[in-house]
Design an enzyme around this catalytic site. Sequence first.
Site, PDB file in Angstrom:
ATOM      1  N   GLU A 440       0.837  -1.062   0.020  1.00  0.00           N
ATOM      2  CA  GLU A 440       0.187  -0.012   0.068  1.00  0.00           C
ATOM      3  C   GLU A 440       0.909   1.129  -0.094  1.00  0.00           C
ATOM      4  O   GLU A 440       1.757   1.200   0.994  1.00  0.00           O
ATOM      5  CB  GLU A 440      -1.047  -0.044   1.114  1.00  0.00           C
ATOM      6  CG  GLU A 440      -1.623   1.365   1.395  1.00  0.00           C
ATOM      7  CD  GLU A 440      -2.418   1.162   2.675  1.00  0.00           C
ATOM      8  OE1 GLU A 440      -2.389   0.097   3.387  1.00  0.00           O
ATOM      9  OE2 GLU A 440      -3.180   2.265   3.153  1.00  0.00           O
ATOM     10  N   ASP A 513      -1.312  -0.829   5.777  1.00  0.00           N
ATOM     11  CA  ASP A 513      -1.376  -0.276   7.170  1.00  0.00           C
ATOM     12  C   ASP A 513      -2.138  -0.691   7.922  1.00  0.00           C
ATOM     13  O   ASP A 513      -3.208  -1.266   7.483  1.00  0.00           O
ATOM     14  CB  ASP A 513      -1.550   1.322   6.865  1.00  0.00           C
ATOM     15  CG  ASP A 513      -0.334   1.756   6.076  1.00  0.00           C
ATOM     16  OD1 ASP A 513       0.827   1.372   6.277  1.00  0.00           O
ATOM     17  OD2 ASP A 513      -0.312   2.866   5.515  1.00  0.00           O
ATOM     18  N   ASP A 515      -4.603   0.561   9.613  1.00  0.00           N
ATOM     19  CA  ASP A 515      -5.522   1.498   9.713  1.00  0.00           C
ATOM     20  C   ASP A 515      -6.920   1.260   8.820  1.00  0.00           C
ATOM     21  O   ASP A 515      -6.831   0.148   8.109  1.00  0.00           O
ATOM     22  CB  ASP A 515      -5.066   3.100   9.541  1.00  0.00           C
ATOM     23  CG  ASP A 515      -4.878   3.366   8.093  1.00  0.00           C
ATOM     24  OD1 ASP A 515      -4.853   2.340   7.292  1.00  0.00           O
ATOM     25  OD2 ASP A 515      -3.797   4.126   7.873  1.00  0.00           O
ATOM     26  N   ASP A 517      -8.057   2.464   6.181  1.00  0.00           N
ATOM     27  CA  ASP A 517      -7.701   2.515   4.747  1.00  0.00           C
ATOM     28  C   ASP A 517      -7.101   1.253   4.194  1.00  0.00           C
ATOM     29  O   ASP A 517      -7.309   0.425   3.380  1.00  0.00           O
ATOM     30  CB  ASP A 517      -6.818   3.691   4.208  1.00  0.00           C
ATOM     31  CG  ASP A 517      -7.602   4.847   3.911  1.00  0.00           C
ATOM     32  OD1 ASP A 517      -8.644   4.865   3.855  1.00  0.00           O
ATOM     33  OD2 ASP A 517      -7.076   5.750   3.292  1.00  0.00           O
TER      34      ASP A 517
END
Length: 653
Positions: A440, A513, A515, A517
């Site tokens: 990513e 990641d 998180d 997203d």
Amino acid sequence: MAEKKYNAGDIEILEGLEAVRIRPGMYIGSTGKTGLHHILWEIVDNAVDEAANGFADFIDVKLNGDGSVSVEDNGRGIPTDIHPKMGISGVEVVFTQLHAGGKFDNHNYSYSGGLHGVGASVTNALSEWLKVEVYRGTVYRMEFHSYFDEAEKKYHSGVPVAPLTNTKKKTTKKGTLVTFKPDAAVFETTRFDYEVISKHLKEVAFLNKGLRLRLTDYRGNEVKTVEYCYEGGIRDFVLDINRNSGKTVLFNTPVYCSGEVDGIRIEFAIQYTDAFTDTIISYVNNIPTPEGGMHEVGFKSGLTKVLNDYARKEKYLKEKDDNFLGDDFREGITAVLSIKMKNVQFEGQTKTKLGNPEARPAVDSFTVSALQNFANEKGANAVFDAIMKKAQGAAKARLAAKHAKEIARSKNAIDSFNTLGKLAACRSKKAERNELFIVEGDSAGGSAKQGRDSLYQAILPLRSKPLNVEKKRIDQVIANEEIRTLISALGTDIGEDFQIKDLNFDKVIILSDADQDGAHIRAILLTFFFRYMKPLITEGHVYIGMPPLYKVYKKDRVEYAYDDSELQAKIDLVGRGYQIQRYKGLGEMNPEQLWETTMNPESRSLMRVTIEDGSEAERLISTLLGDSIDLRKQYITEHANFNKEDAFIKLKK
Ligand code: 28G
């Protein structure tokens, strides 16, 4: 009341339950979080059976402050009289007899295969203690416990503290209350997850129309509670899936059919949306079958047949036109199929695929005749018209995609993406050793390219969120540049043309990641693999990389913590004067750090993705049943044992 001494005759029973304790995995799959909840489902299942037989309409689940859980139903109450053959009370039979044959009589549906319906005695065997109350005019009580016998140096599990007693206390209640505390000596964790239970009870409520289920959590500072009851059953299930999907429905009321063929009870609910993919969720005896099986095959072929007949008859297909394909009729469909049958056989990698061949023609012929009958009902024309127009659109897109692909192939355009695209290929041609990292973000992609072992490791950075597979049609999916680069890099092609032998990598590793997203990108990629490259998942090639969350350091000393629970231990290792860096994304790591923590096969952690993860990702996207569960958290807790996947593989070789 007849009393019974606990003597030699009971040894067999006790040894039966001890077998459960010695090899819990054989009975509940694992001793992790999934297994812990499994022993609760066993108790809930019994209450649901009582409701399914028409004797109960309310099930109350309570998470108690002491770590125990209570389940209460308002059914007939487990029989309290002495079982003629066993010489012990019905209650004692239920909680001490492994595979108690009496659980399902001829009027019921007996489960077999897989881990389903192993019975309440397994819950008892794996509990520190278990208490039952039966309400039948008066309150009956019985208690069981597990303990380590110091003299014998062995465990005894699920042992009655005393026979069933009639307390003679009068009650107007009817039913059964079971409370148990999972044994901390058995389970890796004994903490029940409110969200997991809530999700399960919601599903049970959909599958048993009119059954009310309540969950209350007394463990925290404030009491939490939810209640589910659906008068429409699986009709409401379909509505619920579509309502939370952001898609537009093509008709308001789901088509619902129920009936019985050759002793198999069948019901389905169907609604179409403007989506381009299908969501078919199936169950056998209320057990989810994410791998599908004979019932789903029969449903799909019946659907294709009856809808093609309609298309011919009503001239949606002209004489010269070919029939629609099954895929055309499934574009945009949301369906729940639930069947109930005897002697179920589960197959497949996770034993969630129905193997019984007789289910296929039964569901096929039921689907045809039920939908033919429905065609005569008021409002049916508008429903069929919407389905026909959707299929026409799908067929058109299918032919356009085929055409586009042919052109692309002839120009060798897909292959040229290898050099045009952002893929950093590896030098080796040994597919069985090669790894593809899907990373990513461009900056993390850059670090990965510099930090990697370029002989075996290829890097594909994803600049932005790849398109949401859910909202696009197959031709649009292929058109997306990042997806095309991915397809081309893997070498396998997609859908019906998928060829595992052409796979260029042994491991396909998603690095995103920790998180929101990142979770979204992961879910989209998993959904894409699940839908269009399923064998990639079923044959174990897809992994999730595990970057650390923290760096704990002092001068040259560096330790990494991969989750919050590891942090303190790493702080202790580094000692006084430590500093902490919290990684907010992969992009914050330099190439050396990324290599060391996440890419180096000697030191990294990988989690292999299972078909359950894939279908869970799909369910996450397609339904809101699981929307409060963060995928990464779930992977970490459910697959804690497999975090060191590389080490695991090395051991095997
Ligand atoms: C609250 C948590 C879990 C249950 C019943 C009701 C009956 C029953 C359960 O019978 C079969 C046969 C004899 C032992 C059946 C009551 C017929 C007439 C029942 C539950 C096994 C089991 N009256 N309710 N089992 N017997 N609820 N809830 O477990 O040998 S289990």
